[in-house]
Design an enzyme around this catalytic site. Structure first.
Site, mmCIF file in Angstrom:
data_model
loop_
_atom_site.group_PDB
_atom_site.id
_atom_site.type_symbol
_atom_site.label_atom_id
_atom_site.label_comp_id
_atom_site.label_asym_id
_atom_site.label_seq_id
_atom_site.Cartn_x
_atom_site.Cartn_y
_atom_site.Cartn_z
ATOM 1 N N ASP A 42 0.877 -1.351 0.009
ATOM 2 C CA ASP A 42 0.030 -0.004 0.021
ATOM 3 C C ASP A 42 0.891 1.241 0.048
ATOM 4 O OD1 ASP A 42 0.680 -0.060 2.689
ATOM 5 O OD2 ASP A 42 -1.153 0.054 3.363
ATOM 6 N N SER A 43 2.176 1.156 -0.084
ATOM 7 C CA SER A 43 3.121 2.455 -0.089
ATOM 8 C C SER A 43 2.774 2.675 -1.447
ATOM 9 C CB SER A 43 4.511 1.496 0.019
ATOM 10 O OG SER A 43 4.954 0.909 -0.984
ATOM 11 N N ASP A 86 -1.206 -5.893 -0.040
ATOM 12 C CA ASP A 86 -1.543 -5.359 1.324
ATOM 13 C C ASP A 86 -3.133 -5.136 1.440
ATOM 14 O OD1 ASP A 86 0.805 -5.092 2.951
ATOM 15 O OD2 ASP A 86 1.027 -3.118 1.744
ATOM 16 N N LYS A 116 -1.332 -9.281 3.334
ATOM 17 C CA LYS A 116 -0.306 -8.678 4.154
ATOM 18 C C LYS A 116 -1.324 -7.794 5.117
ATOM 19 C CE LYS A 116 3.296 -6.242 3.625
ATOM 20 N NZ LYS A 116 2.871 -4.647 4.394
ATOM 21 N N GLU A 118 -1.297 -5.356 8.898
ATOM 22 C CA GLU A 118 -0.280 -4.676 9.693
ATOM 23 C C GLU A 118 -0.848 -5.087 11.245
ATOM 24 O OE1 GLU A 118 0.444 -0.803 8.714
ATOM 25 O OE2 GLU A 118 0.962 -1.380 6.905
ATOM 26 N N GLU A 185 9.498 -4.172 10.361
ATOM 27 C CA GLU A 185 9.918 -2.812 9.691
ATOM 28 C C GLU A 185 10.682 -2.283 10.448
ATOM 29 O OE1 GLU A 185 7.072 -0.975 6.920
ATOM 30 O OE2 GLU A 185 8.186 0.699 6.902
HETATM 31 O O1 KIV Z 1 3.676 -0.981 1.646
HETATM 32 C C1 KIV Z 1 4.682 -1.591 1.467
HETATM 33 O O2 KIV Z 1 5.572 -1.295 0.352
HETATM 34 C C2 KIV Z 1 5.345 -2.280 2.617
HETATM 35 C C3 KIV Z 1 6.526 -2.755 2.601
HETATM 36 C C4 KIV Z 1 7.498 -1.664 3.163
HETATM 37 C C5 KIV Z 1 7.131 -4.006 3.540
HETATM 38 O O3 KIV Z 1 4.470 -2.674 3.255
#
Ligand code: KIV
Length: 272
Positions: A42-43, A86, A116, A118, A185
């Site tokens: 989600d980055s 994510d 994924k 969090e 992280e």
């Molecule tokens: O969103 C992302 O790119 C991530 C990585 C930093 C692990 O979760």
């Protein structure tokens, strides 16, 4: 490859490599580089959509990007890297039913075979348990969890003994309920190393030192695509500068040259 098969890499002592991708161009690069896993992180809210945090990205946008990632692979489904997507902010924090619908739609409508999530607060634990029971593999993510930026900031986490104990117990719990791997992280490398020894599932680090079972990096960071690099992600190449220079050269060349004279029809014919 099934998500749970990543554990074989750990057993063999072979480092796991995970790179992010956000469209067909980046997934083609990551596949050609031979990464084991592609993370649609989600980055992309920040890199691609220009937001200052990951919070605004929607489930619909994550699905759209994951579908594009799938179209970039050249190898058949069984051979291309495992795709993990994510779950974005608010797609799993509001209860198990909503989370199953969100994660299920990603697995149903894209090439993702896992999600994924969090954190490991009690509500999140319940969500993860339910997803796994419903056949949706889950990768955990602890330490600096960017969806909690308004609580944690972007600082290094687990610096005090108390925080380290909490992190370790949450990691053990995530393994116990069936996560197939865990991202850590921006935490001290000794804590990540200790967890890698304590857990059977692979520990994947980013800003967590070299003692992990694998590493994940944001591809845009490694390629030096942006002017905002996190302290723990050194670019391998200064792509941004190279691109700007190449484009500038082209623009200046065009600006400084006059338009070629249009040839007449009779001249064009004589060219053939
Ligand atoms: O969103 C992302 O790119 C991530 C990585 C930093 C692990 O979760």
């Amino acid at each position: 490859m099934l998500p749970k098969e990543l554990i074989r890499f750990k057993e063999k002592g072979r480092q796991i490599t995970i790179l992010t991708a956000w469209d067909s161009l980046s997934s083609a690069f990551v596949e050609a580089a031979g990464a084991d896993v592609v993370l649609v992180g989600d980055s992309l809210a920040m890199f691609i959509h220009g937001h200052s945090t990951t919070l605004p990205v929607t489930l619909q946008q994550m699905l759209h990007h994951t579908q594009a990632v799938g179209r970039g692979f050249t190898s058949p489904l069984q051979k291309h890297p495992l795709v993990v997507c994510d779950l974005p902010f608010l797609s799993y924090q509001c209860g198990e039913d909503k989370a199953v619908a969100a994660a299920g739609s990603l697995l149903k409508e894209s090439c993702a075979s896992a999600v994924k999530i969090e954190g490991a607060e009690p509500e999140v634990i319940k969500v993860i348990e339910r997803l796994i029971r419903m056949g949706i593999p889950v990768m955990g993510h602890l330490g600096l969890t960017p969806q909690s930026v308004h609580n944690l900031g972007y600082h290094k986490q687990a610096e005090s003994v108390l925080e380290q104990e909490k992190l370790i117990s949450q990691a053990l719990q995530l393994e116990k309920i069936g996560c197939f791997s865990l991202v850590l992280e921006h935490i001290p490398s000794e804590v990540a190393g200790r967890l890698s020894q304590l857990l059977k599932i692979p520990v994947i680090g980013i800003g967590a030192g070299e003692y992990c079972d694998g590493q994940v990096r944001v591809t845009a960071d490694l390629l030096g695509l942006t002017d905002k690099q996190p302290p723990f992600a050194k670019p391998l190449i200064q792509t941004r500068e190279l691109c700007i220079k190449a484009l500038k050269d082209w623009v200046n060349q065009k600006k400084n040259s006059s338009k070629p004279r249009t040839t007449s029809a009779s001249e064009q014919e004589s060219d053939y």
